[in-house]
Design an enzyme around this catalytic site. Structure first.
Site, PDB file in Angstrom:
ATOM      1  N   ASP A   1       8.111 -16.032  -6.011  1.00  0.00           N
ATOM      2  CA  ASP A   1       6.854 -15.506  -5.471  1.00  0.00           C
ATOM      3  C   ASP A   1       5.684 -15.786  -6.397  1.00  0.00           C
ATOM      4  OD1 ASP A   1       8.286 -14.553  -3.362  1.00  0.00           O
ATOM      5  OD2 ASP A   1       7.971 -12.431  -3.775  1.00  0.00           O
TER       6      ASP A   1
ATOM      7  N   ASP B   1      -8.758  -6.331  13.091  1.00  0.00           N
ATOM      8  CA  ASP B   1      -7.691  -6.655  14.036  1.00  0.00           C
ATOM      9  C   ASP B   1      -7.891  -8.090  14.508  1.00  0.00           C
ATOM     10  OD1 ASP B   1      -5.799  -6.856  15.993  1.00  0.00           O
ATOM     11  OD2 ASP B   1      -6.570  -5.224  17.246  1.00  0.00           O
TER      12      ASP B   1
ATOM     13  N   ARG C   1       0.811  -1.225   0.000  1.00  0.00           N
ATOM     14  CA  ARG C   1       0.000   0.000   0.000  1.00  0.00           C
ATOM     15  C   ARG C   1       0.842   1.272   0.000  1.00  0.00           C
ATOM     16  NH1 ARG C   1      -5.310   0.315   0.701  1.00  0.00           N
ATOM     17  NH2 ARG C   1      -6.517  -1.567   1.222  1.00  0.00           N
TER      18      ARG C   1
ATOM     19  N   GLY D   1      12.490 -15.462   4.650  1.00  0.00           N
ATOM     20  CA  GLY D   1      13.081 -15.560   3.321  1.00  0.00           C
ATOM     21  C   GLY D   1      12.418 -14.621   2.336  1.00  0.00           C
ATOM     22  N   HIS D   2      13.084 -14.424   1.219  1.00  0.00           N
ATOM     23  CA  HIS D   2      12.533 -13.647   0.105  1.00  0.00           C
ATOM     24  C   HIS D   2      12.821 -14.403  -1.188  1.00  0.00           C
ATOM     25  CE1 HIS D   2      10.816 -10.037   1.780  1.00  0.00           C
ATOM     26  NE2 HIS D   2      11.893  -9.824   2.531  1.00  0.00           N
ATOM     27  N   ASP D   3      12.304 -13.865  -2.267  1.00  0.00           N
ATOM     28  CA  ASP D   3      12.413 -14.516  -3.572  1.00  0.00           C
ATOM     29  C   ASP D   3      13.841 -14.958  -3.879  1.00  0.00           C
ATOM     30  OD1 ASP D   3      10.550 -14.731  -6.187  1.00  0.00           O
ATOM     31  OD2 ASP D   3      12.589 -14.244  -6.809  1.00  0.00           O
ATOM     32  N   ILE D   4      14.805 -14.088  -3.617  1.00  0.00           N
ATOM     33  CA  ILE D   4      16.201 -14.396  -3.946  1.00  0.00           C
ATOM     34  C   ILE D   4      16.702 -15.598  -3.160  1.00  0.00           C
ATOM     35  CG2 ILE D   4      17.210 -12.841  -2.205  1.00  0.00           C
ATOM     36  CD1 ILE D   4      19.304 -12.071  -4.350  1.00  0.00           C
ATOM     37  N   ASN D   5      16.215 -15.762  -1.916  1.00  0.00           N
ATOM     38  CA  ASN D   5      16.619 -16.910  -1.087  1.00  0.00           C
ATOM     39  C   ASN D   5      16.008 -18.208  -1.597  1.00  0.00           C
ATOM     40  OD1 ASN D   5      15.846 -14.564   1.379  1.00  0.00           O
ATOM     41  ND2 ASN D   5      17.939 -15.074   0.841  1.00  0.00           N
ATOM     42  N   TYR D   6      14.739 -18.162  -2.009  1.00  0.00           N
ATOM     43  CA  TYR D   6      14.072 -19.368  -2.506  1.00  0.00           C
ATOM     44  C   TYR D   6      14.716 -19.842  -3.806  1.00  0.00           C
ATOM     45  CZ  TYR D   6      10.642 -17.232   0.625  1.00  0.00           C
ATOM     46  OH  TYR D   6      10.026 -16.614   1.687  1.00  0.00           O
TER      47      TYR D   6
END
Length: 371
Positions: free
Chosen positions: A168, A72, A46, A137-142
Site C-alpha cells: 500500500d 455524492d 474515519r 485485493g489487499h496488501d497481503i495479496n499484492y
C-alpha cells in the site's frame, strides 16, 4: 516559508491508505489538497479505532492539511461541478476500481479535454490492464503475487504477516508521489498533463530489487532462508536472556571481525563469510547461545559505544520515545480544527535546507472544508 509544492492544487478521490498517504505527503510539502468524500459511504479510516480528540487517529493523520468536501458522485450536479472546478487543478488522484471514473464521466480522457494540463493518477491493486485488473485485493495479496512473500520468513513458519502495509505505502503511495512529481516536471517542458497508472503489485515487484536481479539473470529462485539478507547467514534477530530481541547485521569484514572479537566468538571470524549452509548454521548457533546469555540492557550498553551494526529491536512505542526520535524529530504536534489544542503525529520525513513541511491541522470532519 512556503513549502516545496506550494501553488499545486490536488483533488483527491481516494480512501483508506494508499491514496490518502500519497496526498498527505503532497499536502505536507505545501500542495493544496481537496479531499472529495461520499456523504453516505464513509471512508473506513474515519471509524477505525483507536480514537483521540473525537476522531480516529488514522484519519486525523492521513488527512491532515486537507479540505474535506462531502459530495455524492451519483448526483449529476456534482459531476458537473467537478468538471467546472477541474480547470483550476494541477493533479487528480483516484483509487476506484478500473472503469468507475469513466462511468461517472470523470475519466482522464474527459477531464483532460477540459484541462489539458491535468496530471491524473489512478492507484489500484493490479493496474488498469491485464486479467487481474478487476480483482479485489489487499496488501497481503499484492505481496503474495509479487514474489515478496515467497522469499520472506522462515522455512518452518513461512512468510510472516507484516506489521505495516508495504504494498500500500511503499508500492502504491510513494510510487504515486514519484510519478506525479515526475509528471509535474515534464509538464514544465511540454505544457501538458498526462495519465499515470499505478499498480500496487507492479510497484511491489520492483521492491524485490536485488533478489529479482539474480532471479531474472538465471539464478535459482530464492526461497525462505536462502538469501544472505533473509536468514541464511547470521544476519538475523537473536533472543536475549529476557526474551527481547537484538538485530545483528555485521556482514562486512570489519564489522564481522569486530563482532567476533567483542563476543569472543572465533567461529564467527573463521566461518562468518562462508556461503556453506553448515558453516552458517554453526555460526548462528554460537551467536544464538551467546546473545541468550545476557538481557537486552546488557547488549545495549555494550554495543552503544561500538560501530558494529548491532541494534536492539524496539517496540513502536519505545522507538517513538527514543533519543533518535527526538534528535531527528519524528513527531510533531499538529493543531486540531479549533486551533486550541494539538495532537502528536508522525512528522513529514523529508528534510529540506530551505523549505519546511506544513502542519496546518489534523484531518477534518466530513464536509467541513471549502473549495
Amino acid at each position: 516559508m512556503e513549502g516545496t509544492l506550494s501553488g499545486l492544487k490536488v483533488i483527491d478521490f481516494s480512501t483508506l491508505l494508499p491514496g490518502p498517504f500519497a496526498t498527505m505527503m503532497l499536502a505536507d510539502m505545501g500542495a493544496e489538497v481537496i479531499h472529495i468524500e461520499s456523504p453516505t459511504r464513509i471512508d473506513l479510516v474515519r471509524i477505525m479505532p483507536p480514537y483521540a480528540n473525537g476522531q480516529a487517529t488514522a484519519h486525523s493523520y492521513l488527512n491532515r492539511n486537507k479540505q474535506s468536501i462531502a459530495m455524492d458522485l451519483k448526483d449529476q450536479k456534482n459531476i458537473d461541478l467537478v468538471k467546472e472546478k477541474i480547470r483550476d487543478f494541477d493533479i487528480l488522484l483516484e483509487q476506484f476500481r478500473p472503469g468507475v471514473m469513466q462511468r461517472l464521466g470523470l475519466d482522464y480522457e474527459t477531464l483532460s479535454k477540459i484541462n489539458p494540463k491535468l496530471i491524473y493518477c489512478s492507484v489500484t491493486g493490479y493496474g488498469q490492464s491485464g486479467d487481474y485488473k478487476d480483482r479485489a485485493g489487499h496488501d497481503i495479496n499484492y505481496l503474495a503475487v509479487s514474489g515478496i512473500a515467497g522469499h520472506s520468513g522462515r522455512q518452518v513458519s513461512g512468510p510472516p504477516p507484516l506489521g505495516i502495509q508495504i504494498a500500500d505505502v511503499a508500492g502504491g503511495s510513494l510510487h504515486a508521489v514519484i510519478g506525479i512529481l515526475a509528471a509535474v516536471i515534464e509538464r514544465q517542458r511540454s505544457g501538458l498533463g498526462q495519465y499515470i497508472d499505478i499498480s500496487m503489485t507492479d510497484c511491489s515487484v520492483t521492491l524485490n530489487s536485488m533478489a529479482a536481479a539474480a532471479t531474472v539473470a538465471g539464478q535459482q529462485p530464492q526461497s525462505a532462508e536462502s538469501a544472505t539478507l533473509n536468514g541464511a547467514s547470521f544476519y538475523d534477530y537473536y533472543v536475549t536472556a529476557d526474551q527481547q530481541y537484538l538485530s545483528i547485521g555485521s556482514l562486512e569484514p570489519q564489522f564481522m571481525l569486530g563482532l567476533a572479537e567483542v563476543l569472543q566468538l572465533p567461529i564467527l571470524a573463521e566461518k562468518g563469510a562462508s556461503f556453506l549452509a553448515e558453516d552458517q548454521s554453526c555460526v548462528k548457533q554460537a551467536l544464538t547461545e551467546k546473545i541468550a546469555s545476557q538481557p537486552l540492557a546488557y547488549w545495549c550498553a555494550l554495543f552503544q559505544r561500538l560501530d558494529l551494526c548491532v541494534e536492539p529491536v524496539l517496540s513502536l512505542a519505545d522507538a517513538l520515545k527514543s533519543e533518535l526520535a527526538q534528535q531527528r524529530q519524528w513527531l510533531v504536534n499538529v493543531p486540531l480544527a479549533n486551533g486550541k489544542h494539538t495532537e502528536p503525529q508522525l512528522a513529514h520525513p523529508i528534510k529540506f535546507s530551505r523549505s519546511k513541511a506544513r502542519y496546518d491541522f489534523v484531518g477534518q470532519q466530513l464536509g467541513s472544508g471549502v473549495w
